[in-house]
Design a protein around this motif. Sequence first.
Motif, mmCIF file in Angstrom:
data_model
loop_
_atom_site.group_PDB
_atom_site.id
_atom_site.type_symbol
_atom_site.label_atom_id
_atom_site.label_comp_id
_atom_site.label_asym_id
_atom_site.label_seq_id
_atom_site.Cartn_x
_atom_site.Cartn_y
_atom_site.Cartn_z
ATOM 1 N N SER A 1 34.363 140.727 39.725
ATOM 2 C CA SER A 1 35.074 141.314 38.636
ATOM 3 C C SER A 1 34.359 142.163 37.858
ATOM 4 C CB SER A 1 36.003 140.243 37.728
ATOM 5 O OG SER A 1 35.340 139.446 36.949
ATOM 6 N N ARG A 2 34.862 142.966 37.328
ATOM 7 C CA ARG A 2 34.019 143.996 36.445
ATOM 8 C C ARG A 2 34.914 144.022 35.153
ATOM 9 N NH1 ARG A 2 32.619 148.923 39.918
ATOM 10 N NH2 ARG A 2 31.919 149.744 38.196
ATOM 11 N N ASP A 3 34.128 144.790 34.005
ATOM 12 C CA ASP A 3 34.762 145.170 32.643
ATOM 13 C C ASP A 3 34.137 146.394 32.599
ATOM 14 O OD1 ASP A 3 35.285 145.709 30.081
ATOM 15 O OD2 ASP A 3 35.202 143.687 29.464
ATOM 16 N N ASN A 4 34.574 147.566 33.007
ATOM 17 C CA ASN A 4 34.130 148.992 32.854
ATOM 18 C C ASN A 4 33.765 149.005 31.359
ATOM 19 O OD1 ASN A 4 34.152 149.055 35.323
ATOM 20 N ND2 ASN A 4 36.023 150.143 35.426
ATOM 21 N N ALA A 5 34.559 148.869 30.437
ATOM 22 C CA ALA A 5 34.383 148.899 29.117
ATOM 23 C C ALA A 5 32.819 148.309 28.594
ATOM 24 C CB ALA A 5 35.294 148.281 28.000
ATOM 25 N N LYS A 6 32.552 147.021 28.985
ATOM 26 C CA LYS A 6 31.233 146.502 28.782
ATOM 27 C C LYS A 6 30.042 146.804 29.827
ATOM 28 C CE LYS A 6 33.751 142.824 26.398
ATOM 29 N NZ LYS A 6 33.956 141.535 26.367
ATOM 30 N N ASN A 7 30.392 147.851 30.720
ATOM 31 C CA ASN A 7 29.238 147.765 31.905
ATOM 32 C C ASN A 7 28.698 146.478 32.311
ATOM 33 O OD1 ASN A 7 29.635 150.558 31.258
ATOM 34 N ND2 ASN A 7 27.650 150.870 30.173
ATOM 35 N N THR A 8 29.569 145.561 32.438
ATOM 36 C CA THR A 8 29.480 144.329 33.071
ATOM 37 C C THR A 8 29.908 143.887 34.449
ATOM 38 O OG1 THR A 8 28.820 143.695 30.814
ATOM 39 C CG2 THR A 8 29.198 141.893 32.580
ATOM 40 N N VAL A 9 29.454 143.278 35.400
ATOM 41 C CA VAL A 9 30.323 142.787 36.531
ATOM 42 C C VAL A 9 29.740 141.187 36.459
ATOM 43 C CG1 VAL A 9 27.988 143.155 38.056
ATOM 44 C CG2 VAL A 9 30.316 142.956 38.877
ATOM 45 N N TYR A 10 30.821 140.475 36.796
ATOM 46 C CA TYR A 10 30.959 138.994 36.880
ATOM 47 C C TYR A 10 30.925 138.604 38.331
ATOM 48 C CZ TYR A 10 32.040 139.808 32.170
ATOM 49 O OH TYR A 10 31.901 140.571 30.815
ATOM 50 N N LEU A 11 30.469 137.421 38.780
ATOM 51 C CA LEU A 11 30.983 136.538 39.754
ATOM 52 C C LEU A 11 31.127 135.353 39.629
ATOM 53 C CD1 LEU A 11 30.873 136.999 42.895
ATOM 54 C CD2 LEU A 11 28.296 135.915 42.972
ATOM 55 N N GLN A 12 32.336 134.908 39.421
ATOM 56 C CA GLN A 12 32.800 133.452 39.469
ATOM 57 C C GLN A 12 32.598 132.787 40.796
ATOM 58 O OE1 GLN A 12 34.060 131.905 36.470
ATOM 59 N NE2 GLN A 12 33.820 130.096 37.951
ATOM 60 N N MET A 13 31.971 131.574 40.742
ATOM 61 C CA MET A 13 31.597 130.884 41.759
ATOM 62 C C MET A 13 32.114 129.451 41.648
ATOM 63 S SD MET A 13 27.645 132.219 42.908
ATOM 64 C CE MET A 13 26.991 131.150 41.257
ATOM 65 N N ASN A 14 32.975 128.987 42.597
ATOM 66 C CA ASN A 14 33.595 127.767 42.440
ATOM 67 C C ASN A 14 33.253 126.996 43.835
ATOM 68 O OD1 ASN A 14 34.784 128.508 40.006
ATOM 69 N ND2 ASN A 14 36.630 129.169 41.199
ATOM 70 N N SER A 15 33.477 125.665 43.977
ATOM 71 C CA SER A 15 33.329 124.930 45.115
ATOM 72 C C SER A 15 32.067 125.134 45.679
ATOM 73 C CB SER A 15 34.419 125.172 46.145
ATOM 74 O OG SER A 15 35.663 124.901 45.543
ATOM 75 N N LEU A 16 31.052 125.144 44.830
ATOM 76 C CA LEU A 16 29.618 125.740 45.164
ATOM 77 C C LEU A 16 29.218 124.529 46.591
ATOM 78 C CD1 LEU A 16 28.249 126.922 42.016
ATOM 79 C CD2 LEU A 16 28.084 128.281 44.200
ATOM 80 N N LYS A 17 28.493 125.230 47.485
ATOM 81 C CA LYS A 17 27.866 124.195 48.351
ATOM 82 C C LYS A 17 26.113 124.437 48.167
ATOM 83 C CE LYS A 17 31.696 125.355 51.550
ATOM 84 N NZ LYS A 17 32.201 126.062 52.612
ATOM 85 N N PRO A 18 25.405 123.681 49.093
ATOM 86 C CA PRO A 18 23.930 123.650 48.834
ATOM 87 C C PRO A 18 23.411 125.067 49.555
ATOM 88 C CG PRO A 18 24.630 121.439 49.523
ATOM 89 C CD PRO A 18 26.053 122.369 49.294
ATOM 90 N N GLU A 19 24.339 125.631 50.620
ATOM 91 C CA GLU A 19 24.018 126.823 51.371
ATOM 92 C C GLU A 19 24.355 127.940 50.406
ATOM 93 O OE1 GLU A 19 25.836 124.472 52.586
ATOM 94 O OE2 GLU A 19 27.515 125.106 53.727
ATOM 95 N N ASP A 20 24.641 127.812 49.103
ATOM 96 C CA ASP A 20 24.872 128.902 48.218
ATOM 97 C C ASP A 20 23.589 129.172 47.453
ATOM 98 O OD1 ASP A 20 28.373 127.974 47.524
ATOM 99 O OD2 ASP A 20 27.510 129.690 49.051
ATOM 100 N N THR A 21 22.379 128.114 47.657
ATOM 101 C CA THR A 21 21.354 128.185 46.898
ATOM 102 C C THR A 21 20.740 129.423 47.107
ATOM 103 O OG1 THR A 21 21.234 125.767 46.483
ATOM 104 C CG2 THR A 21 19.065 127.196 46.383
ATOM 105 N N ALA A 22 20.358 130.249 46.018
ATOM 106 C CA ALA A 22 19.858 131.504 46.260
ATOM 107 C C ALA A 22 19.227 132.124 44.719
ATOM 108 C CB ALA A 22 20.516 132.548 46.763
ATOM 109 N N VAL A 23 18.726 133.198 45.035
ATOM 110 C CA VAL A 23 18.299 133.939 43.751
ATOM 111 C C VAL A 23 19.685 135.210 43.902
ATOM 112 C CG1 VAL A 23 17.000 135.584 42.437
ATOM 113 C CG2 VAL A 23 16.000 133.635 43.533
ATOM 114 N N TYR A 24 20.313 135.183 42.971
ATOM 115 C CA TYR A 24 21.800 136.134 43.059
ATOM 116 C C TYR A 24 21.198 137.484 42.173
ATOM 117 C CZ TYR A 24 24.689 132.996 45.004
ATOM 118 O OH TYR A 24 25.060 132.049 46.162
ATOM 119 N N TYR A 25 21.503 138.643 42.553
ATOM 120 C CA TYR A 25 21.122 139.887 41.973
ATOM 121 C C TYR A 25 22.453 140.770 42.056
ATOM 122 C CZ TYR A 25 16.482 138.678 43.652
ATOM 123 O OH TYR A 25 15.270 138.247 43.953
#
Length: 115
Positions: free
Chosen positions: A70-94
């Motif tokens: 999702s993104r909030d254009n007024a705040k110049n911010t983008v989000y990533l909500q991550m649920n049900s995380l798995k070990p294979e999601d392990t990473a550096v996120y950019y």
Amino acid sequence: QVQLVESGGGLVQPGGSLRLSCAASGSIFSTGAMGWYRQAPGEGRELVARITLGGVPNYKDSVKGRFTISRDNAKNTVYLQMNSLKPEDTAVYYCNTYPANYYAWGQGTLVTVSS
């Protein structure tokens, strides 16, 4: 000057949740689509999710139904909500524009999914 600052990573158990945030400089944020990318140990960087300026999302198949961008254009911010995380999601996120701006990569935020 392009600036992207990611935050919100950490250690979480499988099945847990995290919410990542990315604060972007106005000039880069307002030009169009933004994306979340990740790089796992020993792997290349891949696109996880992207969102248009108008808010239309698109996801990598392996995260569909679990991640929400999702993104909030007024705040110049983008989000990533991550649920049900798995070990294979392990990473550096950019975050970056989509397509990615070579000069805009930030430091990323590390997500570790482990019991």
